[in-house]
Write a protein that holds these residues in place. Structure first.
Motif, PDB file in Angstrom:
ATOM      1  N   SER A 121     -38.671  35.779   6.484  1.00  0.00           N
ATOM      2  CA  SER A 121     -37.862  36.341   5.411  1.00  0.00           C
ATOM      3  C   SER A 121     -38.601  37.597   5.047  1.00  0.00           C
ATOM      4  O   SER A 121     -38.090  38.903   4.827  1.00  0.00           O
ATOM      5  N   VAL A 175     -32.757  28.714   2.030  1.00  0.00           N
ATOM      6  CA  VAL A 175     -31.939  29.334   2.908  1.00  0.00           C
ATOM      7  C   VAL A 175     -31.737  30.776   2.918  1.00  0.00           C
ATOM      8  O   VAL A 175     -31.840  31.159   1.997  1.00  0.00           O
ATOM      9  N   SER A 176     -31.965  31.252   4.090  1.00  0.00           N
ATOM     10  CA  SER A 176     -31.970  32.805   4.286  1.00  0.00           C
ATOM     11  C   SER A 176     -31.176  33.261   5.377  1.00  0.00           C
ATOM     12  O   SER A 176     -31.248  32.804   6.547  1.00  0.00           O
ATOM     13  N   SER A 177     -30.783  34.471   5.200  1.00  0.00           N
ATOM     14  CA  SER A 177     -29.820  35.022   6.303  1.00  0.00           C
ATOM     15  C   SER A 177     -30.020  36.593   6.074  1.00  0.00           C
ATOM     16  O   SER A 177     -30.268  37.123   5.136  1.00  0.00           O
ATOM     17  N   ASP A 209     -30.872  30.673  10.539  1.00  0.00           N
ATOM     18  CA  ASP A 209     -31.758  30.457   9.349  1.00  0.00           C
ATOM     19  C   ASP A 209     -32.906  31.108   9.380  1.00  0.00           C
ATOM     20  O   ASP A 209     -33.971  30.620  10.048  1.00  0.00           O
ATOM     21  N   GLU A 254     -32.100  35.500   0.512  1.00  0.00           N
ATOM     22  CA  GLU A 254     -32.745  34.200   0.363  1.00  0.00           C
ATOM     23  C   GLU A 254     -32.570  33.625  -0.786  1.00  0.00           C
ATOM     24  O   GLU A 254     -32.610  34.020  -1.878  1.00  0.00           O
ATOM     25  N   ASN A 270     -35.841  28.971   8.864  1.00  0.00           N
ATOM     26  CA  ASN A 270     -36.155  27.972   9.683  1.00  0.00           C
ATOM     27  C   ASN A 270     -36.370  28.396  11.223  1.00  0.00           C
ATOM     28  O   ASN A 270     -36.182  27.785  12.181  1.00  0.00           O
TER      29      ASN A 270
END
Length: 613
Positions: free
Chosen positions: A60, A79-81, A110, A73, A113
């Motif tokens: 991220s 959790v990050s997108s 993600d 984030e 991840n």
């Protein structure tokens, strides 16, 4: 330089095929064999392994400061997108060595991840790419690539970092190759208590503390390649990843939860590279598993296990030195099994056929046209197409144009989650058009890329009268704006200086409400300055993020305010093998957030060392 010679140099550097010479120069193998062709018509931002060390916290951070993508984030390491050009996370494709690895369950990746280390190259491509890279490649794609060299002998490296909030990051890599065999292995372990505080950010009656924010992950990458004949290579790439994220809570006596994820990716490729043709046959197996714990001290409360079997063949042939045809066939079997998710064992077959034609009229003018048909079980898929052209009008000005139709088919959760899954969903589709204007004046390069996207059948989860949420094809959206980039570099004596800056304007609106989409900043600007004198290196990074709405009605009181972040670092190369470095992130101690209610850390530090042998 004539067109034949240009193609020889281009394709030889990527281990593809050659045209117009007797013997292939095969010194490097890249698993994403399409990337060299993509770069002929589309700008691709490349992040090197050296650049990764500047933002080594997680993927991220790396993409936030070294690309034009907006990263959402939920607090550091959570959790990050990503969001490309005002699109959603599901409209971004993650591509690992040429294979689309978006989750079958969520339809997205993600970011936290996915390991940061272990790749030889990370590429960021804006714009549609579904003809080559499949579902989700609407706003753009993120490419995680590995390469294998031949005739390089033995090399090894070690990177170790200690940072604020009890964060430790260790990466080791080793490789060996001769004229026929190449092998590479690497491992990365990251852990952090992640217990940062932001006293100025008030939650309830107290300042924010990232309680229960711990995370850790481990990844291992193994690659090997063997030349079975003068023009044939068998290669293997494998990645294993295991991670745990504890979800932050706002009160010390709150309920502590966590999320565990494990992924496995294994790819075998048989490549034939001759003077005027190449063929790459790939077989891949991937696993995508997760478990959610509503109480970290108890057993899992829900989860799912996904298995994907992928077969792909890529055939490329030069009919003449100016005319190239490319045929791509792919077949997948996606399987999933849920645990307290409302669905049991599910399976889906997916196939696709694509064809591309490239015409190199002169050394300054080239065209590409592509068409693709996907066959998704129980889903009606549209015919996709793409048209691209590039023209070097004069020495200092180059122009390119791209037009494409792209799509995303519904994910397993969209279709089967109970209660709520909707078997009547249609794929999201988009029509994309963009231009690339490139200006070069000596060491200065300026890129301007206006774009427009028209997106239909957006899949949105909405509340139902029965009290649960369900996905529907709800609305249409359009996104338009400008991506720009400026680079400049200069070396003189023992000094070298490199400047890299980008600015993005993203207007993404719901056609029904005419309101800006959520979590799409109108403005984002990133700048990187790298200076080197002899064995000393210094860098400074700046990030400006404009006003970002977090509701669909553009409510100003709920919006994320603009912010500006500065990072800096210094390192020294000692005895050509050792590097010592020190970094300061968020020098200005700015209080900021990328997702509402989850502030990011204030000023923090790290020290690192690396050894190359």
């Amino acid at each position: 330089m004539d067109i034949k010679r240009s193609l020889v140099l281009l394709f030889s550097s990527y281990g593809c095929f050659l045209f117009g010479q007797e013997k292939a120069i095969d010194t490097i193998y890249i698993f994403d064999n399409q990337m060299s062709r993509v770069k002929l018509f589309h700008p691709v931002t490349t992040i090197s392994s050296e650049d990764v060390e500047k933002n080594s916290t997680n993927l991220s951070d790396l993409l936030r400061f070294q690309s034009q993508i907006y990263i959402k984030e939920n607090g550091r390491g959570a959790v990050s997108s990503p969001s490309f050009r005002g699109t959603t996370a599901q409209q971004t494709a993650f591509v690992w060595n040429g294979i689309n690895i978006n989750s079958s369950f969520l339809g997205q990746g993600d970011v936290n991840n996915i390991p940061t280390f272990g790749y030889d190259q990370i590429g960021v491509k804006s714009g549609g790419g579904s003809v080559i890279y499949g579902s989700g490649a609407i706003g753009g794609s993120i490419h995680l690539n590995n390469t294998l060299d031949f005739n390089k002998g033995f090399h090894g490296s070690l990177f170790s970092e200690a940072a604020s909030f009890n964060t430790y990051n260790n990466f080791v890599k080793g490789s060996y190759s001769n004229d026929k065999f190449s092998f590479k292995v690497s491992g990365n372990y990251v852990s952090s208590e992640n217990n940062y505080e932001v006293p100025e950010f008030v939650v309830g009656s107290t300042g924010f503390t990232n309680i229960n924010g711990r995370y850790y992950n481990t990844s291992v990458n193994i690659g090997a390649s063997y030349k079975i004949a003068a023009h044939q290579t068998i290669s293997w790439q494998n990645q294993m990843f295991d991670a745990s994220q504890h979800y932050p809570i706002f009160e010390a006596n709150g309920n502590k939860t966590k999320y565990n994820a494990q992924t496995l990716r294994s790819l075998i490729s048989w490549d034939i590279n001759k003077t005027n043709l190449s063929n790459s046959l790939k077989a891949a197996y991937t696993e995508d598993n997760y478990q959610y714990f509503s109480d970290i001290a108890s057993t899992k409360s829900s989860g799912a296990a996904g298995k994907n079997y992928i077969f792909k063949n890529d055939f490329n042939y030069f009919i003449t030195p100016k005319l190239n045809i490319n045929a791509i066939g792919e077949f997948q079997v996606n399987k999933g099994k849920g645990y307290d998710t409302g669905f049991g064992s599910i399976s889906r077959n997916i196939g696709s056929l694509a064809g591309l034609v490239r015409y190199f009229a002169t050394k300054d003018f080239s065209l590409e046209a592509g068409i693709k048909k996907d066959f998704v079980e129980d889903i009606s898929s549209p015919v996709l197409y793409s048209f691209s052209g590039k023209w070097d009008i004069v020495k200092w000005y180059h122009v390119g144009a791209n037009f494409s139709k792209n799509f995303r088919y519904p994910s397993f959760n969209d279709l089967y989650w109970q209660p709520g899954g909707n078997l009547n969903l249609q794929p999201e589709t988009s029509s994309n058009i963009d231009m690339n204007h490139e200006f070069r004046f000596g060491n200065l390069k300026v890129m301007l890329s206006p774009y427009y996207m028209d997106i239909k059948n957006l899949i949105s989860w909405m509340p139902t009268p029965e009290g649960y949420w369900a996905p529907f094809n709800t609305s249409k959206a359009e996104s338009y704006g400008l991506e720009s980039q400026v680079t400049w570099n200069r070396s003189f004596g023992k000094h070298s200086l490199k400047l890299n800056g980008s600015y993005t304007y993203s207007k993404s609106i719901n056609k029904d409400t005419r309101m800006q989409m959520m979590y799409v900043p109108l403005h984002k600007a990133v700048g990187n300055i790298d200076y080197r004198y002899d064995f000393i290196k210094v860098y400074v990074q700046g990030l400006f993020n404009g006003l970002t709405y977090t509701t669909s009605d553009e409510k100003r009181s709920s919006a994320i305010d603009p912010y500006f972040i500065v990072n800096a670092g210094i390192s020294a190369d000692l005895f050509k093998k050792y590097t010592l470095g020190f970094k300061v992130n968020n020098i200005t101690n700015t209080v900021y957030q990328t997702v509402s209610f989850y502030p990011m850390p204030k000023r923090n530090y790290s020290i690192y060392a690396s050894i190359n042998f």
